[in-house]
Design a protein around this motif. Structure first.
Motif, mmCIF file in Angstrom:
data_model
loop_
_atom_site.group_PDB
_atom_site.id
_atom_site.type_symbol
_atom_site.label_atom_id
_atom_site.label_comp_id
_atom_site.label_asym_id
_atom_site.label_seq_id
_atom_site.Cartn_x
_atom_site.Cartn_y
_atom_site.Cartn_z
ATOM 1 N N LEU A 188 0.820 -1.203 0.000
ATOM 2 C CA LEU A 188 0.000 0.000 0.000
ATOM 3 C C LEU A 188 0.858 1.258 0.000
ATOM 4 C CD1 LEU A 188 -2.790 -0.974 2.571
ATOM 5 C CD2 LEU A 188 -2.992 -0.863 0.088
ATOM 6 N N ARG A 191 3.366 1.084 -3.521
ATOM 7 C CA ARG A 191 2.762 0.734 -4.812
ATOM 8 C C ARG A 191 3.688 -0.146 -5.634
ATOM 9 N NH1 ARG A 191 -1.874 2.132 -3.115
ATOM 10 N NH2 ARG A 191 -2.716 2.008 -5.228
ATOM 11 N N SER A 221 -7.259 -0.789 -7.745
ATOM 12 C CA SER A 221 -8.115 -1.366 -6.712
ATOM 13 C C SER A 221 -7.581 -1.166 -5.294
ATOM 14 C CB SER A 221 -8.296 -2.874 -6.974
ATOM 15 O OG SER A 221 -7.031 -3.533 -6.954
ATOM 16 N N PRO A 254 -6.303 0.824 -1.980
ATOM 17 C CA PRO A 254 -6.411 2.159 -1.374
ATOM 18 C C PRO A 254 -5.031 2.798 -1.266
ATOM 19 C CG PRO A 254 -6.596 0.457 0.309
ATOM 20 C CD PRO A 254 -6.579 -0.255 -1.018
ATOM 21 N N HIS A 255 -4.996 4.113 -1.179
ATOM 22 C CA HIS A 255 -3.720 4.826 -1.115
ATOM 23 C C HIS A 255 -3.374 5.126 0.346
ATOM 24 C CE1 HIS A 255 -2.694 5.761 -5.363
ATOM 25 N NE2 HIS A 255 -3.970 5.436 -5.522
ATOM 26 N N LEU A 256 -2.136 4.816 0.697
ATOM 27 C CA LEU A 256 -1.620 5.074 2.043
ATOM 28 C C LEU A 256 -0.364 5.916 1.875
ATOM 29 C CD1 LEU A 256 -1.809 4.401 5.100
ATOM 30 C CD2 LEU A 256 -0.320 2.459 4.654
#
Length: 799
Positions: A524, A527, A689, A691-693
């Motif tokens: 996450l 990427r 798909s 989520p961005h952290l």
């Protein structure tokens, strides 16, 4: 949050001081209620324990032993009895002592004298369990018994309560660790105030964590090992997290930033990484819960709570303290230099040169690092889990001397008797069959109570030997079933064996859990599929090497005498779970700090070689300093007097040193150079798909340019000899790092990049055969002429 804490620094400091002293007062008033609860459901030793509890509900007090030996004559001599018996009578009359059974009275007294008459023992049963017996009472018992010593008469004491008073005074290990960390910090910073900041943050984090854990011990079962481990991990991460933030803040001040802005930027960059790293440590610690070993639940509570409070102190109290110090966080020499203008970035330090060397020889460096780790990991193949006892104590302690005297007088198995607990069947036949079993020294059946009979079995071999483990299996699988009895094998030795078996069985699930969670978090954050896979592999390599060091020291005995840690034996069964949790958490910290800087550079330039080189050059020094501090703190726990904490301290010190100095500094960057751009590969469908952290702060919006570019930067890219450089990548970025334009220089070395509006930008230039240069440029309404000079092997990275 950082800005608010900086501006309201007095309020923040008073809140933390109030919390520390308030929790301290409450915890001191309430006292401690630590409990070592080994819950092993569906094990034979647990079934034996449950039967014994039903039949003998009141036999809960701790039993310790007084052992004496004569050099000549017999312990039955009147001269010996007249010195020992009054001491035993005096002990029996002490408040808090339930019963004293000696060899000079009672029907069973003769069994407490060795066959040669040289050694005898008495058992002291306290009214409470060992952790609840006042230390003053235990010390009084020890002093009274040892006062009977004279020439030729040796008196020693053993047992858990006695072992507690043998431990050094609390705080020695912590004090030595903090002092060593302070020295390293002062050498790294050159500033007394800057060195004190991480120490202060760690004290507040660990202090509030320990007091909170002490209060929670009244509400849930927390083992007495939990505060020691919480202190060990809390001091390490508390100092390290503050170190990362203070280093970033000092760098900002040296570039001429206002102290408040520098603190805010430090918290919004390194502070974010600290939050993420602290979360990974807590997740790794929580992985212990999947083992379903109740003993470890309290360890998870104590250590996780301390880590959370250390992170909270680093992200709230630290900016407040930075506000109090202002520019004094720099040394006087640095402040004098700053008065003449911001310091330029250094491009010739050791970290930069090492980073360039790794890029030039990645295969050779990776191979050498792997060989070192493989050699250190080799002893792990003979890892044997078990439990340490007082036979592993230092040879100078009275508990170790008592243990050795009992083994000498009554056989090595006397220190770890087995208890066969039966509720039905032919007990007499079972006793005869047990007596005829190999490796059994003595058997004695106690009178039945409530339909339950306890058969005491003394093995011929020591509690930690493989033969004793085999004897337990033989009794359970063959002797008891063949006698037609319903029975279970219990006792401390059997419990230790079952605990080791259960831990070993559940270890793969535990490792898979924490590796899986770590993989997801890194996926996450960065990427990428390759970065988390590499991190998981490196963590396993670090774990194998650190356990190899543990086996060599504590199981094989290499260097034990030098460390003053007693006698070799099996590795405590709970240690792999605790150590792997802490190790995975700490190594994830270093991975996050290292790769987050690489990822930041990759996002800006899309140049893997530059990203890895810059990331290593900028973070290796602070990672190595942080690791050195952790090693000092962990090794100091050798002085704790607690075998479990000392073993964990040595193991974690080895793990952190190997992880930081070999893996993160050599093997990880070398592997990333070899893997190239595939380091940052992630399928498009997965990227959408997930989520961005964000580990890095959000970018500021780029200046609007509705009618096209308003200006430009142009010039030539040349070597130091004035030769044009063709194909050099020239990238224009915002001050925060967002890419605005990217071109390649022409055959004559010329370039031109578009600028959306007036302002300060970052111009980064890199070429395959040369180094990299990054400079801030100030652009007005008119085009800016800016020539770039590249030198071979140069690295000039600007955050």
């Amino acid at each position: 949050m950082a800005r608010w804490c900086y501006r309201h620094r007095l309020v923040v400091l008073l809140l933390w001081v109030g919390a520390l002293f308030g929790l301290g007062f409450s915890a001191t008033t309430a006292g401690t209620d630590y409990a070592n609860v080994f819950s092993l459901p569906d094990t034979d030793s647990k079934s034996a324990y449950d039967l014994m509890q039903k039949a003998f509900p009141n036999s809960s007090g701790d039993t310790d032993t007084v052992v004496w030996k004569v050099d000549s004559g017999s312990v039955k001599d009147q001269s010996v009895q007249t010195r020992i018996q009054p001491a035993l009578d005096k002990i029996a009359g002490m408040k808090g002592v339930g019963e004293v059974t000696g060899p000079y009275s009672g029907a069973r007294g003769a069994a407490q004298i060795s066959s040669d008459g040289k050694i005898a023992y008495a058992q002291i049963t306290f009214a409470e369990q060992a952790n609840a017996v006042p230390k003053e009472l235990v010390q009084k018992v020890v002093d009274t018994a040892q006062a009977a010593r004279q020439g030729g008469l040796h008196v020693e004491l053993g047992g858990q309560a006695v072992q507690r008073v043998e431990e050094p005074p609390g705080g020695i290990a912590e004090g030595v660790g903090i002092l060593a960390a302070a020295v390293v910090l002062f050498l790294a910073f050159g500033s007394f105030y800057a060195a004190l900041l991480p120490i202060g943050i760690a004290i507040f984090g660990v202090g509030t964590g320990l007091f909170s854990t002490q209060l929670l011990s009244h509400a849930t079962d927390i083992p007495d090992l939990a505060p020691l481990l919480a202190t060990l991990i809390g001091l390490g991460v508390g100092i390290d997290y503050a170190l990362f933030i203070v280093t970033r803040h000092r760098r900002g001040l040296q570039r001429g930033m206002d102290p408040e802005e520098s603190a805010v930027v430090a918290l919004n960059t390194s502070g974010r990484a600290v939050l993420f790293a602290g979360g990974t440590v807590c997740i790794a610690l929580a992985g212990m819960l999947v083992t379903q070993l109740r003993f470890l639940d309290g360890v998870v509570i104590g250590t996780s709570l301390t880590v959370v409070l250390s992170v909270l102190a680093a992200t709230t109290l630290l900016p407040a303290l930075l506000g109090f110090l202002g520019p004094r966080v720099l040394s006087r020499k640095q402040r004098r230099k700053l008065a003449d203008g911001p310091e330029p970035e250094r491009t010739d330090n050791l970290a930069v040169r090492w980073s360039a060397a790794v890029q030039k020889r990645p295969r050779r460096i990776a191979a050498l690092a792997l060989v070192v780790m493989a050699v250190l990991a080799f002893p792990v193949l003979s890892l044997r889990l078990g439990a340490t006892d007082q036979g592993n104590d230092n040879a100078s302690t009275t508990t170790r001397k008592a243990y050795d005297l009992l083994a000498e007088g009554f056989g090595p198995g006397f220190n770890g008797p087995l208890q066969v607990v039966t509720s039905s069947g032919d007990t007499a036949t079972l006793v005869k069959d047990i007596e005829a079993t190999k490796d059994v020294a003595r058997v004695a059946a106690l009178p039945p109570t409530g339909g339950v009979t306890i058969i005491q079995v003394v093995p011929k071999t020591s509690p930690q030997s493989v033969e004793t483990d085999d004897l337990i299996d033989t009794l359970r699988d063959k002797v008891i079933p063949e006698a037609g009895a319903t029975g279970h094998v219990g006792g401390v030795t059997a419990i230790s064996k079952d605990f080791a078996s259960v831990t070993g069985d559940r270890l793969p699930l535990f490792v898979a859990t924490i590796i899986g969670l770590s993989f997801l978090l890194l996926l996450l954050a960065f990427r990428s599929l390759v970065v988390p896979l590499t991190a998981a592999l490196m963590n396993l390599i670090a774990a194998a090497a650190s356990f190899g060091v543990l086996v060599a020291i504590f199981q094989w005995g290499w260097g034990l005498d030098m460390l003053g840690l007693g006698k070799e034996g099996p590795i405590n069964a709970f240690l792999p779970v605790i150590m792997l949790s802490l190790l995975f958490g700490l190594s994830m910290d270093y991975q996050v700090f290292l790769v987050s800087r690489m990822h930041e550079e990759w996002v800006h330039t899309k140049d893997n070689a530059r990203a890895v080189r810059v990331g290593l050059a900028e973070t290796s020094r602070v990672i190595n300093s942080a690791a050195l501090i952790m090693v000092c703190v962990f090794l100091a726990f050798v002085l704790s007097g607690n075998t479990g904490a000392a073993t964990a301290g040595v193991g974690l010190a080895a793990a952190v040193a190997l992880d930081a100095f070999i893996l993160r500094t050599a093997l990880v960057p070398a592997a990333m150079h070899l893997l190239g751009n595939s380091n940052w590969w992630l399928p498009a469908w997965l990227d959408k798909s997930l989520p961005h952290l964000a580990v890095e702060p959000a970018e500021e919006p780029a200046p609007a340019a509705p009618d096209g570019p308003s200006s430009a930067v142009h010039g030539f890219v040349r070597t130091t000899d004035g030769e044009p450089v063709e194909g050099a990548a020239v990238t224009l970025l915002t001050a925060g790092g967002r890419q605005l334009d990217r071109v390649e220089s022409l055959a004559d070395g010329s370039y031109i990049v578009s600028v959306p509006g007036p302002g300060t930008y970052l111009l980064a230039t890199t070429a395959p055969s040369y180094g990299s240069v990054a400079r801030h440029v100030a652009v007005t309404d008119d085009p800016l002429v800016y020539d770039v000079e590249l030198a071979e092997g140069e690295v000039d990275a600007v955050n």
